[in-house]
Every structure is written in structure tokens, then in C-alpha cells.
Motif scaffolding. Structure first.
Motif, PDB file in Angstrom:
ATOM      1  N   ARG B  10       0.838  -1.198   0.000  1.00 51.28           N
ATOM      2  CA  ARG B  10       0.000   0.000   0.000  1.00 51.28           C
ATOM      3  C   ARG B  10       0.875   1.250   0.000  1.00 51.28           C
ATOM      4  N   LEU B  11       0.328   2.280  -0.600  1.00 53.04           N
ATOM      5  CA  LEU B  11       1.040   3.553  -0.649  1.00 53.04           C
ATOM      6  C   LEU B  11       1.131   4.131   0.759  1.00 53.04           C
ATOM      7  N   PRO B  14       1.146   9.753   1.504  1.00 55.63           N
ATOM      8  CA  PRO B  14      -0.092  10.286   0.922  1.00 55.63           C
ATOM      9  C   PRO B  14       0.182  11.356  -0.132  1.00 55.63           C
ATOM     10  N   SER B 148       7.087   2.227   0.284  1.00 55.68           N
ATOM     11  CA  SER B 148       5.754   1.742  -0.086  1.00 55.68           C
ATOM     12  C   SER B 148       5.803   0.424  -0.853  1.00 55.68           C
ATOM     13  N   ASP B 160      -4.246   3.951  -3.551  1.00 57.09           N
ATOM     14  CA  ASP B 160      -3.306   3.521  -2.499  1.00 57.09           C
ATOM     15  C   ASP B 160      -2.932   2.045  -2.521  1.00 57.09           C
TER      16      ASP B 160
END
Lengths: 165, 182
Positions: B10-11, B14, B148, B160
Motif C-alpha cells: 500500500r502507498l 499520501p 511503499s 493507495d
């Protein structure tokens, strides 16, 4: 709990070894870096067609390993000359170790050897005292990236900070 | 500490106002690309991403982040920094497009001609690239990508979640439609 893959588990003492290293041909192993974290990246073969080569990625990410004073060692059953050509082609300057004779002996001791006659794609992070802190096995065709390694190094730093406080 | 299960990465970084964003601000689907301007797989994905944005103009926005693998691609870092230099002048995407449309012309001489073609100050930008004035920004993107789980270029995150599928147009359309209507 034992890992069905047989890969060495956190908490185990990391077996000591030295192997011929590229690009300069000397022997090295985790004991040469005692007092620092050591990352062992076992991989099936130089030149293997994983999209976005894992060792090239680690070279590009070297400054992040450096931030934790971690030593990174690649290990495969390829011989020294293959390693040398591969390292030159990809601009890799961390040691690639030749687990070539007796073939795969070190990989076997870490539980990172496959019946295809290659090292598994496995990551082992060893703490500065020589104990395995984290290990991870990937499918041979999946580049595991560097995030798991960096998470493990970060946790190690945090724990040491707590114990020395 | 146990070996984690194999889950899609997942990213972790942000999307912010500092990012380069193309497409509507309030788009329900955000595609974050970690790319290297000298990587031929990124070059192959580029027209598909452009077409994706055209066909899903109300649905998708694209964020580009730098992930130069400099040891394999000797011009990737300077191309990324040139794009940042153009970005500081409000022209990031034009430079981005030029770079992907001229992947065989990323050496300093041709890059400088490209910068000029876009009507940007080639000498100024050349000097900024030479002293790595935008190196920190590129590095920031790269490190965020590493954390990430970026493991190749291009790596895409769709809302994401790392997109482990192909980068051809049908795959991208399907992945985006899926994210828009979960």
C-alpha cells in the motif's frame, strides 16, 4: 512455529560463513560486519528476468541501508565471474557472494536453497550481535522490494534505542 | 516478528499539494505512478496512461513520482531533475511528456534542446541540473516509493493499493473502473 519453507527464523543465531565476493574477489561474510546489521539477499541467479531487477533496486536504495549502517550482501550459486559481469552491467558495488563450491552450502544452512539447484529468493536481516531479526521468502519470480528490510532495520534501531535509554 | 503474509503493498506516502497531479482534483480514483524517464517499460505505459486519463477524464487523476534507477539508467536522474526544474516554472507535465516521447534523447545535449523546444530557459535549467538543485525532491519521491514497496518501474498505486497487473490500456481501464465502483 517453524516456517514450512525451512527458511531460518527470527531469534536463531545466524550461521557464520565467508564466501568469495565480487567485484574484487576477496572472501567476506557476516562476521566481517559484526556490530552492524547485515542484510543477506539470497536470489536465484544473476541475469534472471525478474522485471525490475532486485539487486539493481537495492543498489539504487543503498543510501537507505547506509542510514542504518547496514551491510548488504547478495548471495547466489553463480560463480565469481558471472557475479563480476552482472555487477558491472547493473552498476552494483555491494558484494555479490558466490555460493558456488560446495554448491549452495551457505544457502542450505539458511534454509534458502531450492530443489531447482538455486538459492531461493529470500531475505535475512541479522542484528549487530549475529541473531536473525527478520526473514522473508518470496516466490522466485517476485521481487520483494526493500520495504520489508527497511522496516526490520527501523524496528531494530527503535529497540536498541529503548534498551540503551 | 514473524514473516508477514504476502499482501499487496500500500502507498505509505499520501498525495499532497507538493505532488505533480494531472486530472480533476476531486477525482474518485487516484493513480500514483513511480516512474523512471529512461525506463522503457515506463515509456511503454506512458501512452496508455494518457489514454486512460482521456477516456476516464472525470474519474481519474494521475500523480507522478520519481523513481530513477540511476545505476542502470545513467540519464534517469538528470531527466527527473530537469522535470522538477520545469515543474518549478509550472511546466512539469510538458517536460514529463517530452521526456517520455524522446526516451532515446536524454543525453545532456538533446535534453537541453528539449528544454529549449518547450520554451524554457535551457542554460538556467542545465545549471540547476548540474548542481543537483532538485536532487532532494527526486530523492524524497524515491525513498517514499521504496518504503511503499515499489519494486520495479513503473509501479502504479490505484487508490493507495499497488496495481500488480499489466500496464496495457484494457488492464488499466478495468483496474480504475473497479476502484471507482468497488
Amino acid at each position: 512455529m517453524t516456517d514450512p519453507s525451512g527458511l531460518i527464523r527470527p531469534g536463531s543465531t545466524a550461521p557464520g560463513f565467508t564466501l568469495p565476493a565480487t567485484p574484487d574477489g576477496r572472501q567476506t561474510g557476516p562476521d566481517d560486519f559484526r556490530g552492524r546489521p547485515v542484510v543477506l539477499a539470497f536470489y536465484p541467479a544473476d541475469w534472471s528476468p525478474v522485471c525490475g531487477d532486485q539487486m539493481s533496486l537495492y543498489q539504487a536504495a543503498m543510501s537507505e541501508f547506509d542510514r542504518h549502517q547496514a551491510a548488504l550482501l547478495g548471495v547466489s550459486v553463480d560463480n565469481l565471474w558471472s557475479h563480476r559481469a552482472f555487477a558491472e552491467d547493473r552498476g552494483i558495488d555491494f558484494p555479490l557472494l558466490a555460493d558456488f563450491e560446495p554448491k549452495g552450502e551457505v544457502s542450505r544452512r539458511y534454509g534458502a536453497y531450492t530443489d531447482r539447484g538455486e538459492s531461493a529468493r529470500a531475505l535475512v536481516v541479522i542484528d549487530p550481535d549475529g541473531t536473525v531479526a527478520w526473514s522473508h521468502l518470496s516466490p522466485p519470480d517476485v521481487n520483494p522490494g526493500a520495504d520489508g528490510i527497511l522496516d526490520a532495520l527501523e524496528r531494530m534501531d527503535d529497540e536498541r534505542r529503548v534498551t540503551t535509554r | 516478528m514473524t514473516t508477514p503474509l504476502q499482501v499487496s503493498a500500500r502507498l505509505r506516502t499520501p498525495v499532497t499539494d507538493a505532488d505533480h497531479v494531472r486530472g480533476p482534483r476531486d477525482a474518485p480514483v487516484t493513480v500514483v505512478e513511480y516512474g523512471d524517464f529512461q525506463c522503457r517499460f515506463c515509456g511503454a505505459a506512458y501512452p496508455n496512461l494518457v489514454e486512460l486519463l482521456r477516456q476516464r477524464a472525470d474519474t481519474v487523476r494521475l500523480v507522478f513520482r520519481h523513481f530513477p534507477i540511476a545505476n542502470v539508467h545513467p540519464y534517469a536522474e538528470s531527466a527527473a531533475e530537469a522535470a522538477e526544474a520545469a515543474g518549478q516554472r509550472g511546466r512539469f507535465w510538458e517536460m514529463h511528456d517530452w521526456l517520455y516521447e524522446h526516451q532515446d534523447q536524454l543525453d545532456p545535449v538533446h535534453l537541453s534542446l528539449g528544454v529549449e523546444q518547450l520554451g524554457l530557459p535551457a542554460d538556467e535549467i542545465g545549471a540547476e541540473v548540474a548542481r543537483q538543485a532538485h536532487g532532494d525532491r527526486v530523492r524524497h519521491d524515491f525513498v517514499g516509493g521504496i518504503r511503499s514497496g515499489v519494486n520495479a518501474t513503473p509501479t502504479l498505486f490505484i487508490n493507495d493499493v499497488r496495481h500488480d497487473g499489466d500496464h496495457d490500456l484494457p488492464s488499466l481501464l478495468a483496474a480504475v473502473d473497479n476502484a471507482a465502483n468497488p
